[in-house]
Design a protein around this motif. Structure first.
Motif: not given
Length: 247
Positions: A166, A171, A144-145, A7
């Motif tokens: 992320c 994102p 995290q995402n 990332p």
């Protein structure tokens, strides 16, 4: 397309793309994405782990208005001292609270005075947390995402979105939109970063409830200029792209 990259590297590439695209179009990132930029939330500054009286002294001497106080484990007396300050204070335990600590916090109505309580438990060990409690639990490492958001709904009121975590601005925008739809409070956060990373993240603060973008203020070897944070106030660069230039 999935590049299968870390990332951090994805964030570097994504932010570089937006900076270049903005410079080619002679528009800022906020203009390109039609983002609000007039009323930006104020950033906190980090008070590192230490003896509580020294932490309080730093808060009282600071010209900032919002503070994120780091702690290692829960000391109830320290919590009470911080609450008595009547300042904008958040707690970040870096996953050091026990289940018993979390129960005590979320059942204590005075805890509502804290802006938020960040990442109380180790990653994926958040089952004890109750979203509908007095504590405004905020997910950091647990979020995290985009895929993290649905599963965290019963436990966390707030999430911390970091570009390095992320994968960049693209994102992050997706996460903000979905988080809003799911009624999360949103913080735009950072690692210890130079103005390159902080300037990119500053562009998102018009869509956030909280900001923690003091990373460049905590280093002495910053090599770039751009958007910046002064005493908590976020000052967006007027330059195109992400407004970043190397000194």
């Amino acid at each position: 397309m999935n590049l299968n990259l870390h990332p951090f590297l994805l964030s570097a590439l994504d932010c570089a793309y937006w900076d270049l695209f903005g410079k080619l179009e002679n528009k800022s990132f906020t203009e390109l994405n039609n983002l609000p930029s007039d009323h930006l939330v104020e950033s906190s500054i980090t008070i590192s782990v230490g003896e509580i009286d020294h932490q309080i002294e730093k808060i009282e001497k600071s010209s900032w208005n919002k503070f994120k106080v780091k702690c290692k484990g829960l000391n109830k007396n320290n919590v009470e001292k911080l609450l008595k300050l009547n300042r904008h204070i958040a707690l970040d335990s870096n996953a050091s609270f026990t289940d018993e600590d979390c129960i005590w916090l979320q059942e204590n109505d005075e805890v509502q005075k804290f802006s938020y309580l960040e990442q109380p438990r180790p990653i994926d060990d958040y089952g004890i947390l109750e979203k509908q409690s007095f504590a405004n639990w905020m997910a950091d490492e647990d979020c995290q995402n985009l895929d993290s958001l649905d599963k965290l709904i019963p436990y966390y009121k707030s999430i911390n979105i970091k570009l390095m975590k992320c994968g960049g601005l693209t994102p992050a925008l997706e996460m903000i939109r979905k988080a809003r739809a799911l009624n999360y409070k949103i913080m735009i956060g950072c690692m210890t970063e130079s103005t390159v990373g902080i300037s990119a993240a500053c562009n998102l603060t018009g869509m956030a409830d909280y900001a923690d973008l003091d990373g460049a203020n905590l280093i002495s070897n910053d090599y770039a200029v751009g958007s910046f944070v002064k005493n908590g106030k976020i000052i967006l660069s007027s330059e195109s792209g992400l407004g970043i230039m190397i000194k």
